[in-house]
Every structure is written in C-alpha cells, then in structure tokens.
Motif scaffolding. Structure first.
Motif, short mmCIF file in Angstrom:
data_model
loop_
_atom_site.label_atom_id
_atom_site.label_comp_id
_atom_site.label_asym_id
_atom_site.label_seq_id
_atom_site.Cartn_x
_atom_site.Cartn_y
_atom_site.Cartn_z
N PHE A 1 0.89 -1.06 0.00
CA PHE A 1 -0.09 -0.13 0.14
C PHE A 1 0.85 1.33 0.01
O PHE A 1 0.43 2.34 -0.53
CB PHE A 1 -1.03 -0.11 1.26
N PHE A 2 2.00 1.33 0.54
CA PHE A 2 2.88 2.31 0.86
C PHE A 2 4.15 2.29 0.03
O PHE A 2 4.48 1.18 -0.48
CB PHE A 2 3.18 2.52 2.36
N GLU A 3 4.82 3.36 -0.07
CA GLU A 3 6.15 3.43 -0.86
C GLU A 3 7.34 2.38 -0.19
O GLU A 3 7.43 2.18 0.84
CB GLU A 3 6.64 4.77 -0.47
N GLN A 4 8.05 1.84 -0.90
CA GLN A 4 9.16 1.17 -0.58
C GLN A 4 10.16 1.95 0.12
O GLN A 4 10.54 2.98 -0.38
CB GLN A 4 9.74 0.26 -1.88
N ASN A 5 11.03 1.23 1.08
CA ASN A 5 12.04 1.99 1.52
C ASN A 5 13.55 1.88 0.54
O ASN A 5 13.34 1.37 -0.37
CB ASN A 5 12.56 1.47 2.74
N PRO A 6 14.47 2.58 0.84
CA PRO A 6 15.67 2.50 -0.26
C PRO A 6 16.08 1.01 -0.64
O PRO A 6 16.79 1.00 -1.73
CB PRO A 6 16.70 3.18 0.38
N TRP A 7 15.94 0.15 0.13
CA TRP A 7 16.17 -1.15 -0.31
C TRP A 7 15.16 -2.11 -0.66
O TRP A 7 15.30 -3.51 -0.95
CB TRP A 7 16.97 -1.93 0.89
N GLY A 8 13.88 -1.37 -1.19
CA GLY A 8 12.89 -2.07 -1.56
C GLY A 8 11.95 -2.81 -0.86
O GLY A 8 10.99 -3.75 -1.29
N LEU A 9 11.86 -2.39 0.44
CA LEU A 9 10.89 -3.12 1.50
C LEU A 9 9.87 -2.23 1.63
O LEU A 9 9.90 -1.38 1.71
CB LEU A 9 11.89 -3.57 2.75
N TYR A 10 8.71 -3.04 1.55
CA TYR A 10 7.41 -2.47 1.95
C TYR A 10 7.12 -2.52 3.41
O TYR A 10 6.99 -3.44 3.98
CB TYR A 10 6.37 -2.88 1.03
N GLN A 11 6.65 -1.31 3.97
CA GLN A 11 5.79 -1.14 5.28
C GLN A 11 6.72 -1.95 6.51
O GLN A 11 6.21 -2.61 7.20
CB GLN A 11 4.56 -1.89 5.12
N MET A 12 8.02 -1.45 6.45
CA MET A 12 8.59 -1.81 7.70
C MET A 12 8.05 -1.10 8.73
O MET A 12 8.46 -1.46 10.14
CB MET A 12 10.14 -1.66 7.56
N HIS A 13 7.40 -0.02 8.65
CA HIS A 13 6.82 0.56 9.66
C HIS A 13 5.09 0.31 9.44
O HIS A 13 4.55 0.64 8.40
CB HIS A 13 7.03 2.27 9.69
N GLY A 14 4.41 -0.04 10.73
CA GLY A 14 3.18 0.09 10.79
C GLY A 14 2.57 -1.29 10.05
O GLY A 14 3.20 -2.17 9.63
#
Length: 281
Positions: free
Chosen positions: A192-205
């Motif tokens: 649902f949300f943007e990936q982090n700089p290493w391509g991982l989705y939703q490490m927060h929440g």
C-alpha cells in the motif's frame, strides 16, 4: 572511475545469483531480488547487502525507551535476503490451508495477523518443505532494524515525521506531537505504501513482525555481528515495526516490543528472511 565503481558494486553482491531455489529473479533500481511461487503466488526476497550501522535510538530521539540502548555498532560481514513484504494471507493459506486473520474479509493481499511466534515457525518449516533449498527463517532483531533503516538514522526511514500517508497506524495519536490524521482501524494491503531504499514495503506499521530473538531489557551484551540473541531463559520473543492499532511511537525504527512465543494478537504477523550469504571479492 567507472571500473572502480563496478568493482565496488560487485563487492557487496552475493557469490551465487540466482540460487537454485529461486523460481524467478531480477534487478531494478532498488537492487537484486529472487522469488518463489507458492500456488502461483509470487514471494520475493530482496538482497540486503553487508555493512554496519548503529543499532538503537540516540538519547535525544523523541519518545525513546530505555530498552532501545545502549546505542551500539553492529557489523554484517555477510549479506542476507529479506522478503519485500510481510507475509500475506494468501501465502499463509496456500501453505497451511488456514487463514487465522482478523481481517480476512479485507482481501488476500492483506498481511496475515493473529499468529504467534510458534505459528510463524511452524509455517516456515512447512514452506521450507515445499521449496527445496529455500531455508527461510525469521530475521534477527538486528537484521530487521538494519533493513528497516536502509542506511538512515532518523526515527523512520523516511524522516522524523510520521503521518498516515506514510504508514498504517492510529493516526489520531501521532508521534512527537505531529499532525493528526486518519485511523483506518484495520490492515491495508502489503504494498500500500512506498518502498524503502532497499525495496522493502511497510517496515513501519500495518502489522508487528516477529523476530527470532529472545527478549532482553536492553542491549548490554547483545551480539555485534547481526545474529539473533537467543541466550536467556525468557519465553518472550521480540516483535518489531508497530501495527495498525498502535499510535505513532512504536512505529519507529528503533522501537522494540515482545510477546509470549505462543501468544496470538490481532496485530502480529511476520516477514521471511534467509541467508546469510557470502559476498564476493
């Protein structure tokens, strides 16, 4: 100059790519990935390169807890692989034949939740029996935070302010007196949300993610090589990332929590890891 840059990139790539277990693989601007198909459902693992970071929260980080220190350096001599999303309901059901989720009516691409640490490991054992050579596991707590931060040192990989358009949480109770926002009162799809700089989705929440480690009240004596900290006699295991039901504070990269290994809660899910793997050079 170009040749030196190519050598630098190769120095943090895995020795073997793709591996024998991979059903698919590729590369994009986030890096390389390998995937498997579970009943035609695509599950992808992102390469997390070797490196080092400062684990925990600095003393001046707003809403910091004492168990997030002391701040300490962790060095990964080898890279590892981490699923780009939390485990979905459809993958869990394909492997186990069941769906324990509170929000199953929301759709198969929502994360599985309401699973214990024991449930997560039983699921992983079953998945490994279906995909020869996969060797999936839960991440260590250090691996989780290293991957979540992706080279950043702010409370969240995207900065110091948290709003509901960045992560799924109880937006009516913001972090550090930030702006209030929407409280969805349920999970959202894992992409649902943007990936982090290493391509991982939703490490927060969205959902808490189980880690392999036993709980300790602080980092005194913690491993400095990124491995799971399994010493001790507590039956509680670490969870990371916060969930849809939490206010902003627990979504921070450094925030730690724990639950009994057999406990099932409506905000608890998992993210698959595998490795580590030697780097070339």
């Amino acid at each position: 100059m170009k040749k030196d840059h190519q050598l630098e990139i190769r120095s943090v790539l895995p020795d073997i790519f793709p591996e024998n277990w991979a059903h698919s693989y590729g590369q994009d601007h986030y890096g390389i990935w390998q995937g498997i198909y579970v009943n035609s459902i695509d599950v992808r693992f992102r390469w997390i390169p070797p490196g080092e970071f400062m684990m925990g929260a600095p003393g001046d980080e707003p809403e910091r807890n004492d168990d997030e220190g002391p701040l300490h350096r962790v060095a990964f001599q080898k890279g590892f692989w981490l699923a780009d999303t939390a485990c979905t309901q459809e993958v869990w059901q394909a492997v186990t034949g069941k769906n324990p989720s509170r929000f199953k009516e929301e759709g198969p691409e929502h994360p599985v939740e309401n699973v214990s640490w024991d449930d997560a490991n039983a699921f992983i054992d079953r998945l490994n029996s279906l995909v020869s050579g996969l060797g999936a596991r839960l991440p260590s707590e250090a691996e989780w935070e290293y991957a979540c931060r992706a080279g950043t040192d702010t409370p969240f990989w995207f900065g110091r302010e948290l709003t509901p358009d960045k992560a799924n949480h109880k937006g009516t109770e913001p972090y550090n007196k930030g702006p209030k926002g929407e409280y969805r009162k349920k999970t959202v799809p894992v992409k649902f949300f943007e990936q982090n700089p290493w391509g991982l989705y939703q490490m927060h929440g969205n959902v808490w993610e189980w880690c392999q480690d036993r709980w300790h009240d602080n980092y005194n004596g913690a491993p400095d090589d990124g491995s799971a900290w399994e010493d001790g006699d507590t039956n509680s295991r670490v969870c990371r990332g916060g969930s849809w039901i939490n206010n902003g504070r627990p979504l921070r990269s450094a925030y730690r929590d724990y639950w009994p290994h057999g406990g099932r809660y409506g905000g608890d899910g998992l993210r698959l890891a595998r490795g580590p793997q030697d780097r070339s050079g």
